[in-house]
Design an enzyme around this catalytic site. Structure first.
Site, PDB file in Angstrom:
ATOM      1  CB  CYS A  63      -5.451  -1.186  -1.569  1.00  0.00           C
ATOM      2  SG  CYS A  63      -6.759  -0.372  -0.650  1.00  0.00           S
ATOM      3  CD  GLU A  96      -5.679  -5.635  -1.146  1.00  0.00           C
ATOM      4  OE1 GLU A  96      -4.982  -4.608  -1.013  1.00  0.00           O
ATOM      5  OE2 GLU A  96      -6.561  -5.943  -0.352  1.00  0.00           O
ATOM      6  CG  ASN A 119      -0.335  -0.131   2.538  1.00  0.00           C
ATOM      7  OD1 ASN A 119       0.726  -0.721   2.679  1.00  0.00           O
ATOM      8  ND2 ASN A 119      -0.970   0.415   3.551  1.00  0.00           N
ATOM      9  CB  ILE A 120       1.645   3.751  -2.238  1.00  0.00           C
ATOM     10  CG1 ILE A 120       2.485   2.557  -2.703  1.00  0.00           C
ATOM     11  CG2 ILE A 120       2.460   5.050  -2.318  1.00  0.00           C
ATOM     12  CD1 ILE A 120       2.808   2.565  -4.201  1.00  0.00           C
ATOM     13  CD  GLU A 121      -1.419   4.890   4.697  1.00  0.00           C
ATOM     14  OE1 GLU A 121      -0.903   5.751   5.451  1.00  0.00           O
ATOM     15  OE2 GLU A 121      -2.128   3.949   5.116  1.00  0.00           O
ATOM     16  CB  CYS A 171      -9.047  -4.297  -3.419  1.00  0.00           C
ATOM     17  SG  CYS A 171      -7.851  -2.969  -3.186  1.00  0.00           S
ATOM     18  CB  CYS A 231     -11.039  -2.209   0.716  1.00  0.00           C
ATOM     19  SG  CYS A 231     -10.456  -1.596  -0.879  1.00  0.00           S
TER      20      CYS A 231
HETATM   21  N1  THU Z   1      -5.327  -1.234   2.639  1.00  0.00           N
HETATM   22  C1  THU Z   1      -4.833  -2.086   1.693  1.00  0.00           C
HETATM   23  O1  THU Z   1      -3.707  -1.933   1.229  1.00  0.00           O
HETATM   24  N2  THU Z   1      -5.640  -3.090   1.267  1.00  0.00           N
HETATM   25  C2  THU Z   1      -6.918  -3.291   1.704  1.00  0.00           C
HETATM   26  O2  THU Z   1      -7.635  -4.115   1.151  1.00  0.00           O
HETATM   27  C3  THU Z   1      -7.423  -2.552   2.849  1.00  0.00           C
HETATM   28  C4  THU Z   1      -6.647  -1.348   3.213  1.00  0.00           C
HETATM   29  C5  THU Z   1      -4.488  -0.124   3.092  1.00  0.00           C
HETATM   30  C6  THU Z   1      -4.975   1.215   2.638  1.00  0.00           C
HETATM   31  C7  THU Z   1      -4.365   2.123   3.688  1.00  0.00           C
HETATM   32  O3  THU Z   1      -3.037   2.433   3.278  1.00  0.00           O
HETATM   33  C8  THU Z   1      -4.289   1.263   4.932  1.00  0.00           C
HETATM   34  O4  THU Z   1      -4.456  -0.071   4.486  1.00  0.00           O
HETATM   35  C9  THU Z   1      -5.354   1.579   5.971  1.00  0.00           C
HETATM   36  O5  THU Z   1      -6.602   1.587   5.413  1.00  0.00           O
END
Ligand code: THU
Length: 130
Positions: free
Chosen positions: A54, A56, A43-45, A90, A87
């Protein structure tokens, strides 16, 4: 059942490159193609929260942009002591490419559950609806 050991390990390895300074929730994902290749991502915020992505979708986008379109399985792992269910966005993204996908949610390398994507996203919206 297929042996997904290598795929699960790739997901945990990818988690190390997670960029999650805001949630501190590190997620790794790895996809196995029909050809037997593995692509992984994290994941990259972003400071503008909705701009984040996300793990995935990172893993799958890496594969798709390299020409892959058919997938057997995806493994998701996270830094929390929980099963990292994908989520809704995804689930929809994945269903575009492989309805029959095995979705592995891994709490640890030895503690994981496997679902079919259709279990997680029944009656999905797809191109046939258009
Ligand atoms: N996140 C994912 O990478 N995959 C998911 O299916 C659920 C959430 C990440 C997004 C965000 O960076 C962190 O988890 C918190 O929501």
């Amino acid at each position: 059942m297929m042996d997904y050991k290598e795929l699960i390990e790739a997901s945990f390895e990818a988690q190390k490159n997670s960029y999650a300074p805001y949630s501190k929730f590190n997620v790794g994902a790895s996809v196995l193609t029909k050809q037997g290749k593995i692509y992984a991502g994290a994941n990259i915020e972003n400071a503008s929260y909705p701009a984040g992505i996300c793990a995935e979708r990172v893993a799958m986008s890496k594969a798709i942009s390299e020409g892959e379109k058919e997938f057997v399985a995806i493994c998701i792992s996270c830094s929390g002591d929980t099963y990292p269910y994908p989520c809704g966005v995804c689930r929809q993204f994945m269903s575009e490419f492989s309805k029959d996908l095995d979705v592995i949610v891994a709490k640890s390398k030895d503690e994981f559950k496997i679902f079919k994507l259709t279990e997680l996203l029944p009656h999905s919206f797809d191109g046939d609806c258009l």
